[in-house]
Design a protein around this motif. Sequence first.
Motif, PDB file in Angstrom:
ATOM      1  N   ASP A 138       0.807  -1.214   0.000  1.00 32.15           N
ATOM      2  CA  ASP A 138       0.000   0.000   0.000  1.00 32.15           C
ATOM      3  C   ASP A 138       0.842   1.267   0.000  1.00 32.15           C
ATOM      4  O   ASP A 138       0.301   2.376  -0.041  1.00 32.15           O
ATOM      5  CB  ASP A 138      -0.916   0.018   1.236  1.00 32.15           C
ATOM      6  CG  ASP A 138      -1.969  -1.079   1.178  1.00 32.15           C
ATOM      7  OD1 ASP A 138      -1.642  -2.190   0.737  1.00 32.15           O
ATOM      8  OD2 ASP A 138      -3.111  -0.817   1.586  1.00 32.15           O
ATOM      9  N   SER A 173      -7.174   3.439   2.839  1.00 28.00           N
ATOM     10  CA  SER A 173      -7.179   2.077   3.369  1.00 28.00           C
ATOM     11  C   SER A 173      -5.763   1.556   3.590  1.00 28.00           C
ATOM     12  O   SER A 173      -5.547   0.365   3.733  1.00 28.00           O
ATOM     13  CB  SER A 173      -7.914   1.141   2.402  1.00 28.00           C
ATOM     14  OG  SER A 173      -7.194   0.990   1.194  1.00 28.00           O
ATOM     15  N   LYS A 203      -7.797  -1.186  10.672  1.00 30.79           N
ATOM     16  CA  LYS A 203      -7.719  -2.202   9.624  1.00 30.79           C
ATOM     17  C   LYS A 203      -6.674  -3.229  10.033  1.00 30.79           C
ATOM     18  O   LYS A 203      -5.516  -2.891  10.279  1.00 30.79           O
ATOM     19  CB  LYS A 203      -7.347  -1.554   8.305  1.00 30.79           C
ATOM     20  CG  LYS A 203      -7.088  -2.577   7.215  1.00 30.79           C
ATOM     21  CD  LYS A 203      -7.023  -1.935   5.882  1.00 30.79           C
ATOM     22  CE  LYS A 203      -6.745  -2.968   4.819  1.00 30.79           C
ATOM     23  NZ  LYS A 203      -6.721  -2.368   3.499  1.00 30.79           N
ATOM     24  N   LEU A 208      -8.202 -12.617   5.598  1.00 30.33           N
ATOM     25  CA  LEU A 208      -9.479 -12.651   4.868  1.00 30.33           C
ATOM     26  C   LEU A 208      -9.504 -11.774   3.618  1.00 30.33           C
ATOM     27  O   LEU A 208     -10.559 -11.537   3.051  1.00 30.33           O
ATOM     28  CB  LEU A 208     -10.615 -12.234   5.816  1.00 30.33           C
ATOM     29  CG  LEU A 208     -10.812 -13.158   7.028  1.00 30.33           C
ATOM     30  CD1 LEU A 208     -11.889 -12.589   7.959  1.00 30.33           C
ATOM     31  CD2 LEU A 208     -11.209 -14.561   6.591  1.00 30.33           C
ATOM     32  N   TYR A 212     -10.037 -10.494  -2.552  1.00 29.70           N
ATOM     33  CA  TYR A 212      -9.921  -9.103  -3.027  1.00 29.70           C
ATOM     34  C   TYR A 212      -8.609  -8.902  -3.782  1.00 29.70           C
ATOM     35  O   TYR A 212      -8.562  -8.245  -4.821  1.00 29.70           O
ATOM     36  CB  TYR A 212      -9.998  -8.140  -1.832  1.00 29.70           C
ATOM     37  CG  TYR A 212      -9.607  -6.716  -2.172  1.00 29.70           C
ATOM     38  CD1 TYR A 212     -10.539  -5.831  -2.685  1.00 29.70           C
ATOM     39  CD2 TYR A 212      -8.292  -6.270  -1.983  1.00 29.70           C
ATOM     40  CE1 TYR A 212     -10.181  -4.520  -3.006  1.00 29.70           C
ATOM     41  CE2 TYR A 212      -7.927  -4.971  -2.302  1.00 29.70           C
ATOM     42  CZ  TYR A 212      -8.871  -4.103  -2.811  1.00 29.70           C
ATOM     43  OH  TYR A 212      -8.507  -2.819  -3.126  1.00 29.70           O
ATOM     44  N   LYS A 226       1.575  -7.530   5.301  1.00 28.70           N
ATOM     45  CA  LYS A 226       1.334  -6.115   5.578  1.00 28.70           C
ATOM     46  C   LYS A 226       1.360  -5.804   7.074  1.00 28.70           C
ATOM     47  O   LYS A 226       0.777  -4.825   7.519  1.00 28.70           O
ATOM     48  CB  LYS A 226      -0.010  -5.697   4.953  1.00 28.70           C
ATOM     49  CG  LYS A 226      -0.054  -5.903   3.427  1.00 28.70           C
ATOM     50  CD  LYS A 226      -1.288  -5.263   2.781  1.00 28.70           C
ATOM     51  CE  LYS A 226      -1.271  -5.445   1.261  1.00 28.70           C
ATOM     52  NZ  LYS A 226      -2.412  -4.751   0.604  1.00 28.70           N
ATOM     53  N   PHE A 280     -16.440  -3.008   7.197  1.00 27.65           N
ATOM     54  CA  PHE A 280     -16.217  -3.614   5.877  1.00 27.65           C
ATOM     55  C   PHE A 280     -16.268  -5.129   6.017  1.00 27.65           C
ATOM     56  O   PHE A 280     -15.373  -5.726   6.625  1.00 27.65           O
ATOM     57  CB  PHE A 280     -14.863  -3.168   5.329  1.00 27.65           C
ATOM     58  CG  PHE A 280     -14.677  -3.342   3.830  1.00 27.65           C
ATOM     59  CD1 PHE A 280     -15.136  -4.470   3.157  1.00 27.65           C
ATOM     60  CD2 PHE A 280     -14.020  -2.361   3.094  1.00 27.65           C
ATOM     61  CE1 PHE A 280     -14.954  -4.621   1.784  1.00 27.65           C
ATOM     62  CE2 PHE A 280     -13.830  -2.498   1.717  1.00 27.65           C
ATOM     63  CZ  PHE A 280     -14.298  -3.630   1.060  1.00 27.65           C
ATOM     64  N   VAL A 282     -15.373  -8.072   4.484  1.00 30.27           N
ATOM     65  CA  VAL A 282     -14.385  -8.192   3.409  1.00 30.27           C
ATOM     66  C   VAL A 282     -14.605  -9.445   2.574  1.00 30.27           C
ATOM     67  O   VAL A 282     -15.416 -10.317   2.892  1.00 30.27           O
ATOM     68  CB  VAL A 282     -12.934  -8.147   3.953  1.00 30.27           C
ATOM     69  CG1 VAL A 282     -12.689  -6.834   4.685  1.00 30.27           C
ATOM     70  CG2 VAL A 282     -12.626  -9.350   4.819  1.00 30.27           C
ATOM     71  N   SER A 283     -13.809  -9.509   1.511  1.00 28.42           N
ATOM     72  CA  SER A 283     -13.967 -10.553   0.509  1.00 28.42           C
ATOM     73  C   SER A 283     -13.951 -11.958   1.106  1.00 28.42           C
ATOM     74  O   SER A 283     -14.774 -12.804   0.748  1.00 28.42           O
ATOM     75  CB  SER A 283     -12.863 -10.409  -0.533  1.00 28.42           C
ATOM     76  OG  SER A 283     -11.581 -10.436   0.071  1.00 28.42           O
TER      77      SER A 283
HETATM   78  C1  PBG Z   1      -5.771  -2.398   0.735  1.00 28.38           C
HETATM   79  C2  PBG Z   1      -7.156  -2.942   0.675  1.00 28.38           C
HETATM   80  C3  PBG Z   1      -7.534  -4.217   1.114  1.00 28.38           C
HETATM   81  C4  PBG Z   1      -8.887  -4.346   0.868  1.00 28.38           C
HETATM   82  C5  PBG Z   1      -9.337  -3.149   0.325  1.00 28.38           C
HETATM   83  N1  PBG Z   1      -8.245  -2.271   0.216  1.00 28.38           N
HETATM   84  C6  PBG Z   1      -6.816  -5.296   1.803  1.00 28.38           C
HETATM   85  C7  PBG Z   1      -5.410  -5.550   1.614  1.00 28.38           C
HETATM   86  O1  PBG Z   1      -4.995  -6.089   0.576  1.00 28.38           O
HETATM   87  O2  PBG Z   1      -4.662  -5.243   2.521  1.00 28.38           O
HETATM   88  C8  PBG Z   1      -9.659  -5.597   1.174  1.00 28.38           C
HETATM   89  C9  PBG Z   1     -11.060  -5.679   0.761  1.00 28.38           C
HETATM   90  C10 PBG Z   1     -11.605  -7.047   0.793  1.00 28.38           C
HETATM   91  O3  PBG Z   1     -10.950  -8.043   1.170  1.00 28.38           O
HETATM   92  O4  PBG Z   1     -12.765  -7.160   0.413  1.00 28.38           O
HETATM   93  N2  PBG Z   1      -5.621  -1.101   0.313  1.00 28.38           N
END
Ligand code: PBG
Length: 336
Positions: A138, A173, A203, A208, A212, A226, A280, A282-283
Amino acid sequence: MAAIPNGTFPRTRMRRTRAADWSRRLVAENRLSPADLVWPVILREGEGVREPVASLPGVDRLSVDAAVDAAQRARNLGAPALALFPFTSVNERSPDGRLALDPTNLMCRAARAIKKAVPDIGLLADVALDPYTDHGHDGVLNDGEIDNDATVEILVRQALVQAEAGFDVVAPSDMMDGRIGAIRDALEAAGHTSVQIVSYAAKYASALYGPYRDAIGAAGVLKGDKRTYQMDPANSQEAVREIALDVAEGADAVMVKPAGFYLDIIRRAKTEIGAPTYAFQVSGECAMIEAAGANGWIDRDAAVMESLLAIKRAGADAIITYFAPFAAERMADGRG
Ligand code: PBG
């Protein structure tokens, strides 16, 4: 609250109010509404493209025209906003993620097209470099480490480009320190005084996010993990500090991510800080429910609705979820 004396049964029978549907509906403490939902949309180049993501059943990468259709659909269903994320191929990625700063990039073109066709839908922009870097992080690397302050300078420029393109909300994010204050100051100075910042404040370095990363094309390129910038799942006190700092720096709303494994954090954010709170889903959370449902191990639809209601009950004001169109449609049919 009055203490409940001993031995009140059978005067008190908790099952009385649960006995009939009309009564269960009246005593329900929380109710999900389409107005709680933000629909995450993964963009890709092209025209008329809906490209399935293998690890995220039911979610397609959408070209700009298809994203405009999604915005129309969200508006018709009463979901207030879309959160946009771009798929970027390996050959468009670079060490510093410079495509993030191009005002004609996919995100900016999508924002302009959606705002033109559906002006009253809210649009959130993901502020982070991981869709654009060739190492999948990021931020930018300096001697193998994520350079916080150099990254913040780039994120500020990315957020300005997004605000210029018409995004209503910039949502960092990336989990760099100090980026909320820096972005807020830059937005004010540029006259974008009503562009909101929704900070991904708490975050976590979660397992998980896999689907994504597939969806945005980062899965194959990410080197390492990360954990030097995203939070340790062991911590909750630290999350409250992160959230308080981001509110102090000028965040209009804060986010907890992931949602379902972190309901305690959502609750603490809501009661201890009190800022508008996003969660959120997440995915990986969605993928788990889809996979178990597809195997016939759980009732997929019921599990989806229960997962969202639990996040709301924990205290979330807004929920970003890939289930947004499904859930909103189901509620439009009168089913909770
Ligand atoms: C990182 C970011 C992530 C998600 C959105 N923006 C995670 C990452 O790779 O650290 C995850 C969203 C998801 O899992 O639905 N900028």
